[in-house]
Design a protein around this motif. Structure first.
Motif, PDB file in Angstrom:
ATOM      1  N   GLY A 152      27.895  50.332  -7.526  1.00 47.18           N
ATOM      2  CA  GLY A 152      28.029  50.226  -8.971  1.00 47.18           C
ATOM      3  C   GLY A 152      29.466  50.039  -9.405  1.00 47.18           C
ATOM      4  O   GLY A 152      29.772  49.239 -10.302  1.00 47.18           O
ATOM      5  N   ALA A 153      30.385  50.751  -8.762  1.00 48.82           N
ATOM      6  CA  ALA A 153      31.803  50.620  -9.090  1.00 48.82           C
ATOM      7  C   ALA A 153      32.340  49.260  -8.676  1.00 48.82           C
ATOM      8  O   ALA A 153      33.147  48.645  -9.392  1.00 48.82           O
ATOM      9  CB  ALA A 153      32.600  51.730  -8.416  1.00 48.82           C
ATOM     10  N   ALA A 154      31.906  48.762  -7.522  1.00 48.89           N
ATOM     11  CA  ALA A 154      32.349  47.444  -7.060  1.00 48.89           C
ATOM     12  C   ALA A 154      31.871  46.359  -8.018  1.00 48.89           C
ATOM     13  O   ALA A 154      32.618  45.420  -8.342  1.00 48.89           O
ATOM     14  CB  ALA A 154      31.844  47.188  -5.645  1.00 48.89           C
ATOM     15  N   ALA A 155      30.633  46.464  -8.471  1.00 48.03           N
ATOM     16  CA  ALA A 155      30.113  45.494  -9.434  1.00 48.03           C
ATOM     17  C   ALA A 155      30.864  45.580 -10.757  1.00 48.03           C
ATOM     18  O   ALA A 155      31.181  44.559 -11.377  1.00 48.03           O
ATOM     19  CB  ALA A 155      28.619  45.732  -9.653  1.00 48.03           C
ATOM     20  N   GLU A 156      31.174  46.799 -11.193  1.00 45.83           N
ATOM     21  CA  GLU A 156      31.923  46.994 -12.437  1.00 45.83           C
ATOM     22  C   GLU A 156      33.312  46.372 -12.348  1.00 45.83           C
ATOM     23  O   GLU A 156      33.866  45.898 -13.343  1.00 45.83           O
ATOM     24  CB  GLU A 156      32.033  48.482 -12.746  1.00 45.83           C
ATOM     25  CG  GLU A 156      32.321  48.817 -14.199  1.00 45.83           C
ATOM     26  CD  GLU A 156      31.109  48.638 -15.098  1.00 45.83           C
ATOM     27  OE1 GLU A 156      31.276  48.036 -16.180  1.00 45.83           O
ATOM     28  OE2 GLU A 156      30.006  49.098 -14.731  1.00 45.83           O
TER      29      GLU A 156
END
Length: 333
Positions: free
Chosen positions: A162-166
């Motif tokens: 989720g953080a990588a996508a954000e």
């Protein structure tokens, strides 16, 4: 059976309505088919991250919908996979044009239904990638799956992906990172008491007052063996040693240590387990650089604990530390 419910058939629907009322700034709930999306979905140009599974494991997965983690979650009935139409509609709702990553725990129904939904999404022109989580070292096959079960590492995969996508990473990069987290994470759990599925109205299995189930699954599936109850330190050893021996973890490496409550175990006891698990990891030459303690992937009201150990690299730590704002996990904001 004593539970805070009205009709068992309405339990998931009413819980979703409660989540929508409690967290209007974080998420939206779609009723038919049932799924949750982050409040600002779809985010144009961002890879979307979607997960799901049977209800009864809260806060997994709906509690992790929000900025920096999941764009959507699909809740099935209690301990039952979401349906392909749920997954497809949620995928469509969060697709911002950069593709959608499906994070799937390795249970037969979940795998099959996510696979069908992915094919249907691709027919509509939506690019998808699947990250399969199968981190449970307890057993190779169980009542619900072929191969290893997906358990505690699911939370870590969802946060880091989720953080990588954000951060704007591409679809293939987010999926590859999630697979690497799964490959470097191992989990195992133990149950001190059973849980009761509302529709069944009786405990899913039986344990004597002096017994525990070593290697329990999150649906109450049998583990490696039934054993006599032991002190907390001994129980922690029973979980940590198979985890450490399975990867195997390398001395001098950094790890994230996640001690998870299965629903009825108080934090007081989870920190006792964390203390011993930290000691065992250090004795193997591992540096515990990040931690998570609490009930994040539960099994209704089951008493017990699971331990997840993830060998981390710099990229994983960076995305673990990145801001997250969901109903169940929040920091950096």
């Amino acid at each position: 059976m004593k539970k805070l419910l009205n009709a068992p058939s309405d339990l998931v629907k009413e819980a979703l309505a409660g989540m929508a009322l409690a967290h209007p700034g974080l998420l939206r709930v779609h009723v038919d088919p049932a799924f949750l999306v982050r409040a600002d979905a779809p985010v144009r140009g961002k890879v979307a991250v979607l997960s799901g599974g049977g209800s009864g494991h809260e806060p997994l997965h709906g509690g992790f919908v929000g900025r920096g983690m999941l764009d959507a979650a699909c809740p099935g009935a209690v301990f039952t996979s979401p349906t392909p139409d749920q997954i497809l509609e949620a995928t469509r709702a969060v697709d911002g044009g950069a593709g959608v990553v499906h994070i799937v725990k390795n249970y037969t129904g979940d795998v099959m239904n996510f696979e069908m939904a992915g094919e249907l999404a691709r027919d509509l022109g939506i690019t998808t990638e699947t990250v399969l989580v199968n981190d449970d070292v307890a057993v190779e096959n169980s009542l619900y799956t072929a191969g290893r079960r997906g358990v505690g590492a699911t939370v870590l995969v969802e946060k880091i992906c989720g953080a990588a996508a954000e951060a704007g990473r591409a679809l293939a990069d987010v999926a590859a990172l999630g697979r690497r987290v799964n490959e470097h994470g191992r989990s195992m759990g133990i149950a001190l008491s059973p849980c009761t599925v509302p529709h069944a109205g009786k405990p899913s299995f039986e344990l004597g007052p002096d017994e525990m189930e070593v290697g329990i699954g999150i649906h109450g599936e049998p583990g490696r063996r039934r054993a006599k109850l032991e002190p907390a330190d001994r129980i922690t050893e029973m979980l940590m040693h198979p985890i450490l021996d399975d990867l195997p973890f390398q001395a001098g490496k950094d790890v994230l240590l996640f001690v998870n409550g299965l629903g009825a175990t108080p934090l007081l006891e989870l920190y006792v387990v964390f203390r011993k698990a930290h000691e065992i990891a250090a004795a193997r030459g591992l540096r515990v650089v990040r931690s998570l303690v609490g009930p994040y992937i539960t099994s209704l009201e089951m008493a017990g604990v699971s331990i997840t150990l993830l060998q981390v690299d710099e990229e994983m730590v960076r995305y673990w530390d990145a801001p997250v704002h969901t109903a169940a996990l929040r920091w950096g904001v």
